[in-house]
Design an enzyme around this catalytic site. Structure first.
Site, PDB file in Angstrom:
ATOM      1  N   LYS A 293       0.858  -1.189   0.000  1.00 49.77           N
ATOM      2  CA  LYS A 293       0.000   0.000   0.000  1.00 49.77           C
ATOM      3  C   LYS A 293       0.899   1.246   0.000  1.00 49.77           C
ATOM      4  O   LYS A 293       1.872   1.300   0.737  1.00 49.77           O
ATOM      5  CB  LYS A 293      -0.902  -0.019   1.242  1.00 49.77           C
ATOM      6  CG  LYS A 293      -1.953   1.040   1.260  1.00 49.77           C
ATOM      7  CD  LYS A 293      -2.936   0.849   2.411  1.00 49.77           C
ATOM      8  CE  LYS A 293      -4.066  -0.035   2.059  1.00 49.77           C
ATOM      9  NZ  LYS A 293      -5.206   0.039   2.999  1.00 49.77           N
ATOM     10  N   GLU A 374     -18.148  -6.832  10.869  1.00 53.53           N
ATOM     11  CA  GLU A 374     -19.094  -6.165  11.778  1.00 53.53           C
ATOM     12  C   GLU A 374     -20.082  -7.148  12.391  1.00 53.53           C
ATOM     13  O   GLU A 374     -20.456  -7.005  13.561  1.00 53.53           O
ATOM     14  CB  GLU A 374     -19.852  -5.067  11.028  1.00 53.53           C
ATOM     15  CG  GLU A 374     -19.022  -3.814  10.743  1.00 53.53           C
ATOM     16  CD  GLU A 374     -18.137  -3.956   9.521  1.00 53.53           C
ATOM     17  OE1 GLU A 374     -18.185  -4.994   8.843  1.00 53.53           O
ATOM     18  OE2 GLU A 374     -17.367  -3.009   9.243  1.00 53.53           O
ATOM     19  N   ARG A 402     -24.890  -3.728   8.194  1.00 55.45           N
ATOM     20  CA  ARG A 402     -24.522  -5.116   7.878  1.00 55.45           C
ATOM     21  C   ARG A 402     -24.785  -6.046   9.055  1.00 55.45           C
ATOM     22  O   ARG A 402     -24.897  -7.252   8.903  1.00 55.45           O
ATOM     23  CB  ARG A 402     -23.049  -5.139   7.474  1.00 55.45           C
ATOM     24  CG  ARG A 402     -22.514  -6.481   7.190  1.00 55.45           C
ATOM     25  CD  ARG A 402     -21.247  -6.437   6.426  1.00 55.45           C
ATOM     26  NE  ARG A 402     -21.475  -6.134   5.000  1.00 55.45           N
ATOM     27  CZ  ARG A 402     -20.487  -6.127   4.103  1.00 55.45           C
ATOM     28  NH1 ARG A 402     -19.247  -6.356   4.506  1.00 55.45           N
ATOM     29  NH2 ARG A 402     -20.712  -5.868   2.840  1.00 55.45           N
TER      30      ARG A 402
HETATM   31  C1  TPP Z   1     -18.275  -3.400   5.681  1.00 59.81           C
HETATM   32  C2  TPP Z   1     -17.143  -2.403   5.684  1.00 59.81           C
HETATM   33  N1  TPP Z   1     -16.482  -2.169   6.837  1.00 59.81           N
HETATM   34  C3  TPP Z   1     -15.485  -1.258   6.874  1.00 59.81           C
HETATM   35  C4  TPP Z   1     -15.112  -0.569   5.746  1.00 59.81           C
HETATM   36  C5  TPP Z   1     -14.032   0.491   5.812  1.00 59.81           C
HETATM   37  N2  TPP Z   1     -12.887   0.119   4.957  1.00 59.81           N
HETATM   38  C6  TPP Z   1     -12.730   0.602   3.747  1.00 59.81           C
HETATM   39  S1  TPP Z   1     -11.353   0.035   3.002  1.00 59.81           S
HETATM   40  C7  TPP Z   1     -10.943  -0.866   4.377  1.00 59.81           C
HETATM   41  C8  TPP Z   1      -9.695  -1.680   4.395  1.00 59.81           C
HETATM   42  C9  TPP Z   1      -9.709  -2.612   3.205  1.00 59.81           C
HETATM   43  O1  TPP Z   1      -8.557  -3.417   3.256  1.00 59.81           O
HETATM   44  P1  TPP Z   1      -8.224  -4.293   1.983  1.00 59.81           P
HETATM   45  O2  TPP Z   1      -9.435  -5.028   1.554  1.00 59.81           O
HETATM   46  O3  TPP Z   1      -7.036  -5.090   2.334  1.00 59.81           O
HETATM   47  O4  TPP Z   1      -7.904  -3.236   0.839  1.00 59.81           O
HETATM   48  P2  TPP Z   1      -6.627  -2.264   0.750  1.00 59.81           P
HETATM   49  O5  TPP Z   1      -7.093  -0.927   1.249  1.00 59.81           O
HETATM   50  O6  TPP Z   1      -5.551  -2.859   1.593  1.00 59.81           O
HETATM   51  O7  TPP Z   1      -6.269  -2.237  -0.706  1.00 59.81           O
HETATM   52  C10 TPP Z   1     -11.890  -0.722   5.352  1.00 59.81           C
HETATM   53  C11 TPP Z   1     -11.846  -1.375   6.699  1.00 59.81           C
HETATM   54  C12 TPP Z   1     -15.837  -0.843   4.566  1.00 59.81           C
HETATM   55  N3  TPP Z   1     -15.567  -0.181   3.422  1.00 59.81           N
HETATM   56  N4  TPP Z   1     -16.815  -1.764   4.557  1.00 59.81           N
HETATM   57 MG    MG Z   2      -5.068  -4.757   2.183  1.00 65.04          MG
END
Ligand code: TPP
Ligand code: MG
Ligand code: DXP
Length: 639
Positions: A293, A374, A402
């Site tokens: 990232k 969640e 959710r």
């Molecule tokens: C149900 C839900 N919970 C929390 C979030 C907040 N959120 C957005 S991106 C993220 C992290 C995502 O991590 P990853 O899937 O590894 O993607 P990366 O950002 O590392 O590319 C979170 C927790 C969300 N979008 N949806």
């Molecule tokens: Mg990630």
């Protein structure tokens, strides 16, 4: 000269040549590193100015280039999980004007079907892509479209969400399902991804060293068939054996899913080769890409907290950042944690964004980061409460949607003392339709026993959080918006638990019920009405569920009740008050001011509030007209 956030400047000659995926496929392999660096330079400049998800997008530059070279979007479907990492996809599919990214009239911060037929999943709630992909692939099979590929791109964080495993359970049962699952594994959500799955991905990741070793072997032994062949086989066997060894049970392979990788997600050629192999499998296959990232931008790479997961617009940085709702919550939690050792915090992979980081530093054993899960967070909280502690589940309001059934059946049915801190409640705006926290006060209305508080300022947030954690026989909710917290608005009186914020001068004709952070707007509306000679009493119930019975008595003394809330109109606080008055046979008409029940196009919070009529001018004008109409009606009655 257009700003750099619109290509055309000499700095992006290759990107300038790309108006769609065919142009990406038309580039020679040796041009791709230059394209990647142009894209990075463009993103850093553009997103640093507008704000957005810079880190995640810097991490998928080569991956996205490779995807568009191997697959033929939109004929083949690319499905981005959560979608915050689709900026590169937008750039390669002809959308390069990032000037107004996430602002009204500009590009959405997520895929948007309205913007492009290369886009499918618009909701930014994580862990959904595999389920969409399962459906898409089955539809293609049923329609005989076997020459079309479905590719889901899911992050390691999103893989911690339960839906992803529900989908994998189904996908792995269908051996001939034409589906490629790209795991974009950068090892983090905001913070490093936790849990057994993350550890498993790490063990798979560590075979990457052996992958390189194998590559090394190939390079050096090429052209020596005798030695090359058996030695390569030995190397390959070693690697395979090692993967089995370091990745005991090969989770994905044990599920019956073919597995390709781990590959270096920043080596376009390697990713392309892996995707081309995966494309031929004809059944569900995982391509495990190791990425970083924030890749290629040192400040992001080195950013300890979240590697620039989501950054603010440079303009926002200029404004003095006073305390935020989140910071008030964070400080009060630390105080509460010191006073009561039974209080614990739960986050769904958003420790810092929801304000539990300080609490975690102070009481490391009393915070649980459950990943993007969640539903598990809520029912685990029920377990914690039944086990004798008081959990505070801190999530963004929209993400609690959710876990509705878990709130209803696992927490409320058992009368568990769980407190939910809902940040980003109400109109958030720039983060798109699925990020507005506009459903919580509607869906939670139907949960028996659950109580909802909506603080109007920092003082009330602290007080209401304290009141909430005192409740041990029912769930409680404290909900507040994004951004800077309101200056404290002290009541002039209290009536039956209602804070009176302003009393009418003379006859009070209108009772204005202000909910949470709408107090400032409500007071301004009352002042405008006073200028027109209309007496308004403004009250803030603080606890909006259940409806305070004192409201019923007050309503009976007024010609009109107006309710003002930062929630969707259907089933909100206004509806509940209207129903309470009807149940008490109080006939005072109610005018409910709330967010229109629709999916709002991205824009600023104020633009959404304005669009919904949640402004002092509109409230004053509408109340005045309603009084006039009621008066005329009254005159008709008596004439
Ligand atoms: C149900 C839900 N919970 C929390 C979030 C907040 N959120 C957005 S991106 C993220 C992290 C995502 O991590 P990853 O899937 O590894 O993607 P990366 O950002 O590392 O590319 C979170 C927790 C969300 N979008 N949806
Ligand atoms: Mg990630
Ligand atoms: C993609 C996602 O869901 C989060 O990154 C969210 O966009 C963060 O929102 P804030 O910027 O309001 O913290």
């Amino acid at each position: 000269m257009s700003s750099r956030s619109q290509t055309g400047a000499s700095g992006t000659p290759l990107l300038d040549r790309i108006s769609g995926p065919a142009d990406v496929r038309g580039l020679a392999a040796h041009e791709l590193p230059a394209l990647a660096s142009e894209i990075r330079e463009f993103l850093v400049e553009a997103v640093s100015r507008t704000g957005g998800h810079l880190g995640p997008n810097l991490g998928v530059v080569e991956l996205t280039i490779a995807l568009h070279r191997v697959f033929d979007s939109p004929r083949d479907r690319l499905l981005w999980d959560t979608g915050h990492q689709a900026y590169v996809h937008k750039l390669l599919t002809g959308r390069k004007d990032f000037e107004r990214l996430r602002s009204r009239g500009g590009l959405s911060g997520y895929p948007s079907q309205e913007e492009s037929d290369h886009d499918v999943i618009e909701n930014s709630h994580a862990s959904t892509a595999l389920s969409y992909a399962d459906g898409f692939a089955k539809a293609h099979q049923l329609r005989g479209l076997t020459d079309r590929h479905v590719v889901a791109i899911i992050g390691d964080g999103a893989l911690t969400g339960g839906m992803a495993w529900e989908a994998l359970n189904n996908i792995s049962a269908t051996k001939d399902l034409p589906l490629v699952i790209v795991v974009n594994d950068n090892g983090r959500s905001y913070a490093p991804t936790r849990g057994g799955l993350a550890e498993h991905l790490t063990t798979l990741r560590t075979t990457q060293g052996y992958e390189r070793f194998l590559e090394w072997g190939k390079d050096r032994l090429r052209g020596t068939p005798v030695i090359g062949g058996p030695l390569l086989d030995t190397l390959h066997g070693a690697k395979k054996g090692l993967k089995d060894f370091v990745a005991p049970q090969g989770l994905f392979e044990d599920l019956g899913l073919k597995y390709v990788g781990p590959v270096d997600g920043h080596d376009t050629a390697q990713v392309e080769s892996a995707l081309r192999r995966a494309r031929t499998f004809g059944g569900p296959v995982i391509v495990h890409c190791i990425t970083q990232k924030g890749k290629g931008h040192a400040p992001a790479e080195q950013h300890e907290l979240d590697q620039f997961h989501a950054i603010g617009a440079v303009s926002a940085k200029k404004k003095p950042s006073g305390p935020s709702w989140t910071s008030v919550f964070s400080e009060e939690m630390v105080r509460l944690g010191g006073e009561r050792e039974d209080i614990v915090g739960i986050t769904a992979a958003m420790l810092q964004p929801v304000g539990l980081e300080a609490f975690a530093k102070a009481y490391p054993k009393r915070v649980f980061d459950v990943g993007i899960a969640e539903q598990h967070a809520v029912t685990s909280a029920a377990g914690l409460a039944l086990g004798g502690v008081h959990p505070v589940v801190a999530v963004y309001a929209t993400f609690l949607n959710r876990a509705f059934d878990q709130v209803l059946m696992d927490v409320a049915l058992h009368g568990c003392g769980v407190t939910f801190a809902l940040d980003r409640a109400g109109a958030t705006g720039n983060d798109g339709p699925s990020h507005n926290g506009m459903w919580d006060m509607s869906i939670l209305q139907v949960v028996p026993g659950l109580r909802v508080a909506a603080p109007r300022d920092g003082a009330r947030l602290r007080a209401l959080l304290r009141e909430a954690v005192e409740v041990e026989d029912a769930p409680t909710v404290v909900r507040y918006p994004k951004g800077a917290v309101e200056a404290d608005i002290e009541p002039v009186a209290s009536v039956g638990g209602l804070d009176v914020l302003v009393r009418a001068r003379g006859v009070s004709r209108v009772l204005l019920v202000s909910v949470g952070a709408m107090a400032r707007v409500s007071l301004e509306a009352a002042a405008l009405l006073a200028e027109r000679g209309v007496g308004v009493t403004v009250v803030d119930p603080r606890w909006v569920k259940p409806v305070n019975s004192a409201l019923v008595g007050l309503a009976a003394e007024h010609e009109l009740v107006a309710t003002v809330e930062d929630n969707g109109r259907v089933g909100g606080v206004g509806s509940a008050i209207t129903q309470a008055l009807r149940d008490a046979r109080v006939t005072t008409p109610v005018r409910e001011f709330a967010l229109t029940q629709k999916f709002f196009e991205h824009g600023s919070r104020n633009e959404l509030l304005d669009e919904a009529g949640l402004t002092a001018d509109n409230i004053a004008q509408t109340v005045h007209e309603s009084l006039a109409a009621a008066g005329a009606h009254h005159l008709q009655d008596v004439s």
